[in-house]
Design a protein around this motif. Structure first.
Motif, PDB file in Angstrom:
ATOM      1  N   GLY A  64     -46.372 -79.062  10.457  1.00  0.00           N
ATOM      2  CA  GLY A  64     -47.384 -79.143  11.039  1.00  0.00           C
ATOM      3  C   GLY A  64     -48.129 -80.637  11.371  1.00  0.00           C
ATOM      4  O   GLY A  64     -47.436 -81.753  11.168  1.00  0.00           O
ATOM      5  N   LYS A  65     -48.434 -80.369  12.818  1.00  0.00           N
ATOM      6  CA  LYS A  65     -49.053 -82.030  13.619  1.00  0.00           C
ATOM      7  C   LYS A  65     -50.292 -81.595  14.414  1.00  0.00           C
ATOM      8  O   LYS A  65     -50.923 -82.723  14.297  1.00  0.00           O
ATOM      9  CB  LYS A  65     -48.106 -82.053  14.929  1.00  0.00           C
ATOM     10  N   SER A  66     -50.720 -80.147  14.059  1.00  0.00           N
ATOM     11  CA  SER A  66     -51.746 -80.598  14.538  1.00  0.00           C
ATOM     12  C   SER A  66     -52.914 -78.980  14.186  1.00  0.00           C
ATOM     13  O   SER A  66     -52.513 -77.963  14.584  1.00  0.00           O
ATOM     14  CB  SER A  66     -52.628 -80.836  16.299  1.00  0.00           C
ATOM     15  N   MET A  84     -48.874 -81.231   6.419  1.00  0.00           N
ATOM     16  CA  MET A  84     -49.465 -80.007   6.357  1.00  0.00           C
ATOM     17  C   MET A  84     -48.396 -78.951   6.175  1.00  0.00           C
ATOM     18  O   MET A  84     -47.294 -79.299   7.506  1.00  0.00           O
ATOM     19  CB  MET A  84     -51.269 -79.616   6.841  1.00  0.00           C
ATOM     20  N   CYS A  85     -47.769 -78.345   5.857  1.00  0.00           N
ATOM     21  CA  CYS A  85     -46.902 -77.482   6.112  1.00  0.00           C
ATOM     22  C   CYS A  85     -46.699 -75.952   5.856  1.00  0.00           C
ATOM     23  O   CYS A  85     -47.544 -75.431   5.124  1.00  0.00           O
ATOM     24  CB  CYS A  85     -45.591 -77.961   5.762  1.00  0.00           C
ATOM     25  N   THR A  86     -46.131 -75.397   5.976  1.00  0.00           N
ATOM     26  CA  THR A  86     -46.174 -73.558   5.437  1.00  0.00           C
ATOM     27  C   THR A  86     -44.336 -73.823   4.875  1.00  0.00           C
ATOM     28  O   THR A  86     -43.242 -74.622   5.261  1.00  0.00           O
ATOM     29  CB  THR A  86     -45.438 -72.936   6.814  1.00  0.00           C
ATOM     30  N   PHE A 158     -50.746 -74.625  13.482  1.00  0.00           N
ATOM     31  CA  PHE A 158     -51.673 -74.553  12.361  1.00  0.00           C
ATOM     32  C   PHE A 158     -52.658 -73.673  13.708  1.00  0.00           C
ATOM     33  O   PHE A 158     -53.743 -74.789  13.891  1.00  0.00           O
ATOM     34  CB  PHE A 158     -52.023 -75.086  11.276  1.00  0.00           C
ATOM     35  N   TYR A 159     -53.596 -72.305  12.848  1.00  0.00           N
ATOM     36  CA  TYR A 159     -55.057 -72.284  14.410  1.00  0.00           C
ATOM     37  C   TYR A 159     -55.710 -71.723  12.612  1.00  0.00           C
ATOM     38  O   TYR A 159     -55.892 -70.589  12.316  1.00  0.00           O
ATOM     39  CB  TYR A 159     -53.895 -71.447  15.116  1.00  0.00           C
ATOM     40  N   PHE A 173     -50.225 -69.250  10.263  1.00  0.00           N
ATOM     41  CA  PHE A 173     -50.139 -70.364   9.725  1.00  0.00           C
ATOM     42  C   PHE A 173     -48.481 -70.043  10.435  1.00  0.00           C
ATOM     43  O   PHE A 173     -48.041 -68.919  10.467  1.00  0.00           O
ATOM     44  CB  PHE A 173     -49.338 -70.431   8.105  1.00  0.00           C
ATOM     45  N   PRO A 174     -48.120 -70.947  10.952  1.00  0.00           N
ATOM     46  CA  PRO A 174     -46.630 -70.549  11.405  1.00  0.00           C
ATOM     47  C   PRO A 174     -45.737 -70.560  10.300  1.00  0.00           C
ATOM     48  O   PRO A 174     -45.349 -71.329   9.279  1.00  0.00           O
ATOM     49  CB  PRO A 174     -46.324 -71.454  12.385  1.00  0.00           C
TER      50      PRO A 174
END
Length: 332
Positions: A64-66, A84-86, A158-159, A173-174
């Motif tokens: 994640g970037k944003s 932060m990542c998936t 992410f949203y 979460f992508p």
């Protein structure tokens, strides 16, 4: 007992020790799954994986970037992400236990286990099957879809949409170029409605549906941590950060604390109390908002303590921690 995040990591940590360890999992090997979104913090999981001889990058899906946050139509903002990542949570769980002795389906009752084993570690999460019942629990129902988007994803990162009164939030979460986990947890039980509304608006093919409660009651409210031969590790003793509903890292931290103190349950209890002390402040803050019993001036000391804790541990949370952002959420 229980091959989720905590149980599988514990098996991997103990596999080459002097102990004879057996893992039990309620589901069959074919239906063994991991409930809830696959979001975590890359540098932290990298260190946990190193302790078991694994490379976290082998399981990484999205870096994640944003994080896009929508409070309402008038309040929208982005939070910068740093780690932060998936990741493929289920694949890592299965890798943690692939060389261990695991017995699937209908685990024995406590009485039978006590006859056979010196220690029973309850990693059954929310269900807390082998520990005594808690005096008072506090949890959110959650609901989630794994969705495939053939015509482009609705968000590239992410949203989240926090619900009014901090009763929970919706998440997106992508999971790579055309997949995502979408879902929500909500004390007021609007989680399914919110998830279905997002699906209807943005489309997508539902590949999996999952639902489970998540415990927000913190360790100080989840005693006893042990009883006889049984000792709890992970969500069974409340290792979820209530403000975010995040349990992966706190549960794996709990495993490390347990390994350091596994021969002294009293020392384990003290170490848990010390490590998760701030979680009680977070829980009190969130619960007051949910129960509409919130007074910001009264809660200010806890609010500042939470901010200082998260700011000090920015790398662990994988995001920019700004007091203005926390205030927006607190005032929702």
């Amino acid at each position: 007992m229980g091959m989720g995040v905590a149980g599988s990591y514990l098996m991997a940590r103990l596999k080459d020790s002097e102990h004879d360890v057996t893992g039990y999992e309620l589901k069959s090997e074919e239906t063994h799954d991991s409930i809830c979104a696959w979001g975590t913090i890359k540098p932290v999981l990298t260190e946990f994986c190193k302790k078991t001889g694994r490379n976290f990058d082998d399981f990484l899906i999205h870096d994640g970037k944003s994080m896009h946050v929508k409070m309402n139509d008038n309040v929208k903002f982005d939070i910068g992400l740093h780690g932060m990542c998936t990741y493929d949570k289920l694949a890592l769980i299965k890798d943690f236990i692939k060389d261990s002795k695991i017995i699937y389906g209908n685990p024995p009752k406590k009485e039978e286990l006590e006859k056979e084993y010196d220690m029973i570690v309850d990693c059954t999460g929310f269900h807390r099957v082998y520990l005594p019942k808690m005096k008072e629990d506090f949890f959110l129902p959650t609901y989630e879809y794994k969705v495939e988007y053939e015509n482009g994803v609705p968000y590239d990162d992410f949203y989240i949409e926090p619900f009014p009164g901090m009763s929970g939030y919706f998440w997106y979460f992508p999971l790579g170029e055309k997949w995502a986990h979408i879902g929500a947890g909500d004390y007021n039980k609007n989680h399914i409605k919110a998830t279905d509304a997002f699906l209807k608006k943005h489309g997508g093919k539902v590949l999996k549906t999952k639902g489970r409660p998540i415990r927000l009651a913190t360790p100080d409210r989840c005693k006893p941590y042990y009883s006889g031969k049984v000792v709890g590790v992970g969500e069974s003793i409340g290792t979820v950060y209530a403000l975010l509903g995040e349990g992966i890292i706190p549960s794996m931290q709990c495993v490390d604390i347990f390994i350091e103190n596994m021969h002294d349950f009293a020392a384990y209890e003290k170490a848990i109390e010390k490590h998760y002390k701030v979680y009680a402040k977070v829980f009190n803050f969130v619960r007051a908002k949910i129960h509409k019993d919130f007074n910001f001036l009264k809660a200010l000391p806890d609010f500042l303590a939470i901010f200082r804790y998260m700011k000090k541990n920015e790398d662990r949370f994988g995001m920019d921690i700004r007091i203005a952002d926390l205030l927006k959420v607190a005032k929702a």
